[in-house]
Design a protein around this motif. Sequence first.
Motif, PDB file in Angstrom:
ATOM      1  N   ASP A 105      -6.143  -0.888  -1.452  1.00 25.73           N
ATOM      2  CA  ASP A 105      -5.190  -1.708  -0.703  1.00 25.73           C
ATOM      3  C   ASP A 105      -4.861  -3.032  -1.383  1.00 25.73           C
ATOM      4  O   ASP A 105      -4.446  -3.985  -0.727  1.00 25.73           O
ATOM      5  N   GLU A 106      -5.015  -3.104  -2.700  1.00 20.89           N
ATOM      6  CA  GLU A 106      -4.661  -4.316  -3.437  1.00 20.89           C
ATOM      7  C   GLU A 106      -3.480  -4.088  -4.375  1.00 20.89           C
ATOM      8  O   GLU A 106      -3.263  -4.865  -5.303  1.00 20.89           O
ATOM      9  N   LEU A 107      -2.698  -3.042  -4.137  1.00 17.97           N
ATOM     10  CA  LEU A 107      -1.651  -2.630  -5.074  1.00 17.97           C
ATOM     11  C   LEU A 107      -0.250  -2.992  -4.632  1.00 17.97           C
ATOM     12  O   LEU A 107       0.726  -2.619  -5.300  1.00 17.97           O
ATOM     13  N   TRP A 108      -0.096  -3.742  -3.546  1.00 15.27           N
ATOM     14  CA  TRP A 108       1.218  -3.870  -2.924  1.00 15.27           C
ATOM     15  C   TRP A 108       2.207  -4.691  -3.761  1.00 15.27           C
ATOM     16  O   TRP A 108       3.420  -4.576  -3.574  1.00 15.27           O
ATOM     17  N   GLN A 109       1.732  -5.507  -4.690  1.00 17.65           N
ATOM     18  CA  GLN A 109       2.630  -6.260  -5.563  1.00 17.65           C
ATOM     19  C   GLN A 109       2.937  -5.518  -6.860  1.00 17.65           C
ATOM     20  O   GLN A 109       3.673  -6.011  -7.702  1.00 17.65           O
ATOM     21  N   ASP A 110       2.376  -4.309  -7.019  1.00 16.48           N
ATOM     22  CA  ASP A 110       2.524  -3.543  -8.251  1.00 16.48           C
ATOM     23  C   ASP A 110       3.707  -2.582  -8.178  1.00 16.48           C
ATOM     24  O   ASP A 110       4.297  -2.357  -7.118  1.00 16.48           O
ATOM     25  N   ASP A 111       4.016  -1.960  -9.313  1.00 10.21           N
ATOM     26  CA  ASP A 111       4.814  -0.742  -9.304  1.00 10.21           C
ATOM     27  C   ASP A 111       4.016   0.329  -8.560  1.00 10.21           C
ATOM     28  O   ASP A 111       2.874   0.643  -8.937  1.00 10.21           O
ATOM     29  N   ASN A 112       4.582   0.882  -7.504  1.00 10.56           N
ATOM     30  CA  ASN A 112       3.876   1.915  -6.750  1.00 10.56           C
ATOM     31  C   ASN A 112       4.868   2.849  -6.076  1.00 10.56           C
ATOM     32  O   ASN A 112       6.041   2.504  -5.877  1.00 10.56           O
ATOM     33  N   VAL A 113       4.388   4.024  -5.730  1.00 15.78           N
ATOM     34  CA  VAL A 113       5.181   5.017  -5.017  1.00 15.78           C
ATOM     35  C   VAL A 113       4.332   5.573  -3.885  1.00 15.78           C
ATOM     36  O   VAL A 113       3.098   5.521  -3.924  1.00 15.78           O
ATOM     37  N   GLY A 114       5.007   6.121  -2.859  1.00 14.07           N
ATOM     38  CA  GLY A 114       4.238   6.660  -1.750  1.00 14.07           C
ATOM     39  C   GLY A 114       5.101   7.351  -0.729  1.00 14.07           C
ATOM     40  O   GLY A 114       6.324   7.479  -0.875  1.00 14.07           O
ATOM     41  N   ILE A 115       4.445   7.796   0.327  1.00 17.58           N
ATOM     42  CA  ILE A 115       5.105   8.504   1.416  1.00 17.58           C
ATOM     43  C   ILE A 115       4.632   7.930   2.741  1.00 17.58           C
ATOM     44  O   ILE A 115       3.470   7.546   2.891  1.00 17.58           O
ATOM     45  N   ILE A 116       5.559   7.838   3.688  1.00 14.05           N
ATOM     46  CA  ILE A 116       5.270   7.397   5.055  1.00 14.05           C
ATOM     47  C   ILE A 116       5.561   8.581   5.964  1.00 14.05           C
ATOM     48  O   ILE A 116       6.680   9.108   5.963  1.00 14.05           O
ATOM     49  N   ILE A 117       4.569   9.020   6.733  1.00 20.26           N
ATOM     50  CA  ILE A 117       4.649  10.266   7.494  1.00 20.26           C
ATOM     51  C   ILE A 117       4.518   9.972   8.981  1.00 20.26           C
ATOM     52  O   ILE A 117       3.481   9.473   9.437  1.00 20.26           O
ATOM     53  N   ASP A 118       5.566  10.279   9.722  1.00 26.35           N
ATOM     54  CA  ASP A 118       5.517  10.284  11.187  1.00 26.35           C
ATOM     55  C   ASP A 118       5.156  11.708  11.599  1.00 26.35           C
ATOM     56  O   ASP A 118       6.009  12.532  11.888  1.00 26.35           O
ATOM     57  N   SER A 119       3.855  12.014  11.606  1.00 24.19           N
ATOM     58  CA  SER A 119       3.405  13.404  11.717  1.00 24.19           C
ATOM     59  C   SER A 119       3.643  14.010  13.091  1.00 24.19           C
ATOM     60  O   SER A 119       3.706  15.227  13.232  1.00 24.19           O
ATOM     61  N   LEU A 120       3.761  13.175  14.120  1.00 24.23           N
ATOM     62  CA  LEU A 120       4.064  13.677  15.460  1.00 24.23           C
ATOM     63  C   LEU A 120       5.553  13.678  15.748  1.00 24.23           C
ATOM     64  O   LEU A 120       5.978  14.131  16.809  1.00 24.23           O
ATOM     65  N   ASN A 121       6.345  13.131  14.816  1.00 21.86           N
ATOM     66  CA  ASN A 121       7.797  13.025  15.000  1.00 21.86           C
ATOM     67  C   ASN A 121       8.141  12.318  16.310  1.00 21.86           C
ATOM     68  O   ASN A 121       9.132  12.628  16.968  1.00 21.86           O
ATOM     69  N   ASP A 122       7.295  11.337  16.683  1.00 24.08           N
ATOM     70  CA  ASP A 122       7.543  10.592  17.921  1.00 24.08           C
ATOM     71  C   ASP A 122       8.230   9.259  17.665  1.00 24.08           C
ATOM     72  O   ASP A 122       8.512   8.513  18.599  1.00 24.08           O
ATOM     73  N   GLU A 123       8.446   8.928  16.367  1.00 19.97           N
ATOM     74  CA  GLU A 123       9.142   7.712  15.960  1.00 19.97           C
ATOM     75  C   GLU A 123       8.429   6.446  16.425  1.00 19.97           C
ATOM     76  O   GLU A 123       9.033   5.405  16.618  1.00 19.97           O
ATOM     77  N   ARG A 124       7.089   6.561  16.556  1.00 18.08           N
ATOM     78  CA  ARG A 124       6.289   5.422  17.006  1.00 18.08           C
ATOM     79  C   ARG A 124       5.034   5.190  16.159  1.00 18.08           C
ATOM     80  O   ARG A 124       4.523   4.078  16.128  1.00 18.08           O
ATOM     81  N   ASN A 125       4.494   6.242  15.525  1.00 16.86           N
ATOM     82  CA  ASN A 125       3.261   6.129  14.748  1.00 16.86           C
ATOM     83  C   ASN A 125       3.462   6.792  13.389  1.00 16.86           C
ATOM     84  O   ASN A 125       4.145   7.812  13.284  1.00 16.86           O
ATOM     85  N   ALA A 126       2.856   6.209  12.356  1.00 15.53           N
ATOM     86  CA  ALA A 126       3.011   6.779  11.020  1.00 15.53           C
ATOM     87  C   ALA A 126       1.805   6.440  10.150  1.00 15.53           C
ATOM     88  O   ALA A 126       1.077   5.473  10.405  1.00 15.53           O
ATOM     89  N   PHE A 127       1.619   7.266   9.113  1.00 14.17           N
ATOM     90  CA  PHE A 127       0.581   7.074   8.107  1.00 14.17           C
ATOM     91  C   PHE A 127       1.268   6.820   6.766  1.00 14.17           C
ATOM     92  O   PHE A 127       2.205   7.531   6.399  1.00 14.17           O
TER      93      PHE A 127
END
Length: 741
Positions: A105-127
């Motif tokens: 969790d110290e990489l946020w100022q770096d070049d980085n790639v990722g995915i954000i997943i709303d696994s319940l498709n409830d548009e309220r919680n995500a990983f």
Amino acid sequence: MAHFPVIACAVVALSSAAAHAYPPAQHYALVQAQDEIQLDGQLKEDVWQRATKIDVNIQNEPLERAPSPVQTTAYLYEDGRFLYLGMDAKDPNPGAIRGALRDRDELWQDDNVGIIIDSLNDERNAFEFFVNAYGAQGDILATDFDTWVENASWDATWYSGAHIYEGGYSVEMKIPLTVLNLPQTDEEITWGISIARNYPRDVLYRISNVGFDLDIKCSFCQFDKLTGLAQRHEQRDLSFTPYVSAKRSDSKEVVPGEWQNGDTDVEVGADLRWRVNDETLLNATINPDFSQVEADSVQLDVNTNYSLYYAEKRPFFLDGSSFFRTNQLELLYSRTIAEPNYGIKLSGKNGVHTYAGLVTDDNNASVLLPGNQGSSLAQLEDDVTNAVARYRYDLGQRSGLGVMFTHRQGGDYHNTVAALDGTYGLNGSDAINYAIAYADTENSAQFANEWQLDEQQSGTALSLALQRNKRDYELRAQYEQISEDFRADLGYQPKADYRELELGGGQIWYGQEQDWLSKWGYDLQWQKSYDFDGELLEQQYEGYVYGEGPWVSSYELGMVHSEELYDDEYFLQNKGYVIFSMRPLQNLTYQFYGDYGSRIDYSNVRLGKGSDIENTLTWDVNQHLQLQASYNYSTLEVESERVFSAEQWDLRLYYKFNIRSMLKLIWQHEDIDRNQQAYLYRQVHKRNRNFGSQLVYSYTINPQSVFYLGYSDSGYQNDDLDSLTRNERTFFTKLSYAWQL
């Protein structure tokens, strides 16, 4: 308080949000394959050519929904147990890639790639799962009830690799499906997804497969959709993590003096994590080791009248923590639970129903005693039992109604809080948040006498906020009232006996591609508060201008004017402040805060002038070594006579041997120099110096399987000592390993 039922009934009557005109989402079918990959980040396996392909080519910052300056492609597939993500991040100048081997969790100022997943498709919680170009991981638990809120302290066990090549860098991720909340069904599942790339150069480019409409307040509701997982395998997601720790603490009974060696204290405990079904997670802990392996960042606690706030870092409390969150009142602040022998927590979501429960004991319980001009931290006499329950019901697309209950009890003491809260989305940009709470407290006779409290206390709290967030402007209004005897002993509520109204808003402008500023604007705010007897406590006006520009920089310049009541006197205060951060070099980041103006001398009840300065410099010496230095300074004078000057250093050195093995060295120092003649009502030491140091080696297989070996010490100097003298030292080690059962 007679108007509470009127407000509650009016809000509850708004049972569903108005329809929103959201941009159409792209729909993708998730490929199913059984191919194994080698997690080296190189995307060389044939399965990536058959995987679901998604172009990540929309720039959302600094320009809104503009073409991306670089090419990024994502590839996804699943095998019934894991989600696989490969990303090819092209770069015309790979030598400019920013990053290094990092701690989690110290990489946020770096070049980085990722995915954000709303696994319940409830548009309220995500990983969120991100990897930088050197393979460092970052993961976040995010919510979007009314605005996007992230908790980077959450850690999950997943796998990744990264590779830098002549045309850019590539990343592979392998995410267990058991990490995600999944709906309980034998049919295909639809997720909301946003695939992201952060590309920091002269400015920070935020790139995604989604072009976000800034006139729509919610973000998760704009995600693209991914459908698949019809053939996922049943898995008994059960992990058992025993630990053993050993510690010896030495101290000096007299300073200066000889060391008194302590006994070696060996502790054994265990954590259990069991996903009971797709929706429900059970956490349990026995004799948990809740010691902080790494010291908190220092904060100056001088000439302040409210208790400081520290972020939670302990894994047991972080897993599923978003299910306990309320938008308005912080009724659970888990760092109030200091030394439990056991803990059990249940959390989950089934359709529109979100639920969570927590039970622990505590052998070292303290409470925050609030007031309208300051707060105090008090220690309870007895061990206590803590219980928390939370339930939320989703209404419509952007609304929800929740209830929360907290209870703490021990000996002749108890504190019980019951609350109703919720969000009502009026449309895509407007929302109402509200909370109503009742607290009942019984204090022991000894505790009540020591802190001059009634043995029986009860009080109420109300918070109501309206907010409009548009692309070009923001408007907000909030009313809050907390009665004198309202105490949320398991939460963080440092202020009571007040009624407060706040109004604010501002405008935003956006630059073009060649402009020096990519975004700028202003914000104005007014707030006024009274106690319950109608006496004015404070009136404050604040305004600031801000901008974002080259060197990944941001700037803020503001003024504050306030009239504040303290100890039966009113004080007019004016101060100006400046905030900025920048990254002038590829491996150097600097952050600054400074203010100057009039302020209350709380110790002597008079008006003075002073300044505060906070600096943080981070330098990536190379991909293995990072240095971070923070320096805080504060001073106060009255009628040209200095009352105090205080400075504080926090120096940290991190050396990463590889992605798993790291050495940390931390040194903290505080020096408060007080003018004894300037203190009118109490005697003080002229010299008030404290220091602490810590050396820790860690080897991390995953967030739960870790080995630590370390040493820490601390000391002080006051007027009775000629120099800084150590009075405590500790040697410690810990080994934990997560068994997947």
